[in-house]
Motif scaffolding. Structure first.
Motif, mmCIF file in Angstrom:
data_model
loop_
_atom_site.group_PDB
_atom_site.id
_atom_site.type_symbol
_atom_site.label_atom_id
_atom_site.label_comp_id
_atom_site.label_asym_id
_atom_site.label_seq_id
_atom_site.Cartn_x
_atom_site.Cartn_y
_atom_site.Cartn_z
ATOM 1 N N PHE A 163 0.839 -1.192 0.000
ATOM 2 C CA PHE A 163 0.000 0.000 0.000
ATOM 3 C C PHE A 163 0.873 1.240 0.000
ATOM 4 O O PHE A 163 1.986 1.230 0.510
ATOM 5 C CB PHE A 163 -0.876 0.054 1.257
ATOM 6 C CG PHE A 163 -1.768 -1.123 1.445
ATOM 7 C CD1 PHE A 163 -2.914 -1.273 0.676
ATOM 8 C CD2 PHE A 163 -1.475 -2.088 2.398
ATOM 9 C CE1 PHE A 163 -3.744 -2.370 0.862
ATOM 10 C CE2 PHE A 163 -2.299 -3.177 2.589
ATOM 11 C CZ PHE A 163 -3.443 -3.323 1.819
ATOM 12 N N THR A 164 0.309 2.308 -0.530
ATOM 13 C CA THR A 164 0.873 3.640 -0.364
ATOM 14 C C THR A 164 -0.149 4.408 0.446
ATOM 15 O O THR A 164 -1.308 4.505 0.047
ATOM 16 C CB THR A 164 1.099 4.334 -1.719
ATOM 17 O OG1 THR A 164 2.035 3.548 -2.474
ATOM 18 C CG2 THR A 164 1.632 5.741 -1.542
ATOM 19 N N VAL A 165 0.267 4.921 1.592
ATOM 20 C CA VAL A 165 -0.635 5.654 2.464
ATOM 21 C C VAL A 165 -0.179 7.107 2.540
ATOM 22 O O VAL A 165 0.983 7.391 2.834
ATOM 23 C CB VAL A 165 -0.670 5.039 3.886
ATOM 24 C CG1 VAL A 165 -1.535 5.873 4.817
ATOM 25 C CG2 VAL A 165 -1.168 3.603 3.830
ATOM 26 N N PHE A 166 -1.114 8.005 2.260
ATOM 27 C CA PHE A 166 -0.887 9.432 2.458
ATOM 28 C C PHE A 166 -1.470 9.739 3.838
ATOM 29 O O PHE A 166 -2.686 9.819 4.003
ATOM 30 C CB PHE A 166 -1.555 10.252 1.350
ATOM 31 C CG PHE A 166 -0.916 10.030 0.007
ATOM 32 C CD1 PHE A 166 0.284 10.648 -0.315
ATOM 33 C CD2 PHE A 166 -1.483 9.174 -0.921
ATOM 34 C CE1 PHE A 166 0.895 10.426 -1.550
ATOM 35 C CE2 PHE A 166 -0.893 8.952 -2.158
ATOM 36 C CZ PHE A 166 0.299 9.580 -2.472
ATOM 37 N N ALA A 167 -0.588 9.847 4.829
ATOM 38 C CA ALA A 167 -0.990 9.898 6.229
ATOM 39 C C ALA A 167 -1.031 11.329 6.762
ATOM 40 O O ALA A 167 0.009 11.976 6.882
ATOM 41 C CB ALA A 167 -0.019 9.066 7.058
ATOM 42 N N TYR A 204 -9.597 6.731 1.104
ATOM 43 C CA TYR A 204 -9.286 7.754 0.109
ATOM 44 C C TYR A 204 -7.830 8.204 0.229
ATOM 45 O O TYR A 204 -7.280 8.824 -0.676
ATOM 46 C CB TYR A 204 -10.230 8.952 0.295
ATOM 47 C CG TYR A 204 -10.180 9.994 -0.794
ATOM 48 C CD1 TYR A 204 -10.471 9.672 -2.122
ATOM 49 C CD2 TYR A 204 -9.876 11.316 -0.499
ATOM 50 C CE1 TYR A 204 -10.445 10.643 -3.112
ATOM 51 C CE2 TYR A 204 -9.847 12.289 -1.478
ATOM 52 C CZ TYR A 204 -10.131 11.944 -2.791
ATOM 53 O OH TYR A 204 -10.109 12.906 -3.771
ATOM 54 N N HIS A 205 -7.190 7.850 1.330
ATOM 55 C CA HIS A 205 -5.782 8.181 1.566
ATOM 56 C C HIS A 205 -4.843 7.038 1.201
ATOM 57 O O HIS A 205 -3.641 7.116 1.452
ATOM 58 C CB HIS A 205 -5.575 8.534 3.042
ATOM 59 C CG HIS A 205 -6.193 9.826 3.455
ATOM 60 N ND1 HIS A 205 -7.543 9.956 3.698
ATOM 61 C CD2 HIS A 205 -5.648 11.045 3.663
ATOM 62 C CE1 HIS A 205 -7.797 11.203 4.034
ATOM 63 N NE2 HIS A 205 -6.655 11.891 4.026
ATOM 64 N N VAL A 251 -7.941 3.275 -3.061
ATOM 65 C CA VAL A 251 -8.561 1.970 -2.886
ATOM 66 C C VAL A 251 -10.077 2.062 -2.735
ATOM 67 O O VAL A 251 -10.766 1.057 -2.875
ATOM 68 C CB VAL A 251 -7.955 1.147 -1.723
ATOM 69 C CG1 VAL A 251 -6.505 0.817 -1.990
ATOM 70 C CG2 VAL A 251 -8.132 1.826 -0.394
ATOM 71 N N ASN A 252 -10.612 3.253 -2.482
ATOM 72 C CA ASN A 252 -12.064 3.380 -2.455
ATOM 73 C C ASN A 252 -12.636 3.704 -3.835
ATOM 74 O O ASN A 252 -13.821 3.939 -3.988
ATOM 75 C CB ASN A 252 -12.537 4.368 -1.379
ATOM 76 C CG ASN A 252 -12.440 5.820 -1.785
ATOM 77 O OD1 ASN A 252 -11.925 6.163 -2.843
ATOM 78 N ND2 ASN A 252 -12.938 6.688 -0.931
#
Length: 169
Positions: A57-61, A93-94, A121-122
């Motif tokens: 995953f790539t997470v924009f946190a 959405y992140h 992913v959404n």
């Protein structure tokens, strides 16, 4: 004596690096105080097991200050069990399926002449935009969040730290 100290420092650094690489996205986020609101939200949305899975995953946190910009009453409402579906939609959405390092985003921005669309992913779209000497995410509502730090690596992906919460339509 210097060799012993140097050897000990090298072994300690190696062990720390191995432990950090063994942490998944949730473990990395939980180890950073400035992600406490994000971790609380991930738990409330029942996304812990998903973000602990293989991914990548790539997470924009978003940091705590980003969550603080949301009305406190609205944020508390989102954290209630009755609003788990809405909170999950915001949090997913992140997240981008796959591992997208900063170099990958930069390459996509160059190819897109300063813009790159990212599918979350959404199923919605975030747009990475190069502006004002930085890289920002533009959400579906036209709001921007600056990417403050990139490439925080985890065993199942990568985290990029953003200054604001991005919102789907």
């Amino acid at each position: 004596m210097k060799k012993i100290i140097l050897s000990f420092a090298a072994i300690t650094l190696f062990a720390f690096t191995q432990r950090a690489q063994a942490q998944d996205i949730v473990d990395v986020a939980a180890s950073v105080d400035d992600f406490s609101t994000l971790v609380t939200a991930v738990k409330a949305a029942d996304l812990v097991n998903t973000l602990k899975s293989d991914g990548p995953f790539t997470v924009f946190a978003p940091v705590n200050a980003g969550f603080a910009k949301i009305d406190a009453k609205a944020l508390n409402s989102l954290l209630e069990p009755a609003n788990k579906k809405q909170l999950s939609a915001i949090l997913t959405y992140h997240v981008i399926a796959g591992k997208l390092a900063a170099a990958d985003v930069a390459k996509a921005l160059k190819a897109g002449k300063g813009k790159a669309e990212l599918t979350t992913v959404n199923g919605a779209t975030l747009t990475a935009v190069s502006k004002d000497g930085g890289i920002f995410l533009m959400d579906a509502n036209g709001n921007y969040s600056k990417i403050a730090k990139t490439d925080v690596m985890a065993s199942n992906g990568v985290i990029h730290i953003i200054e604001d919460v991005v919102m789907p339509k």
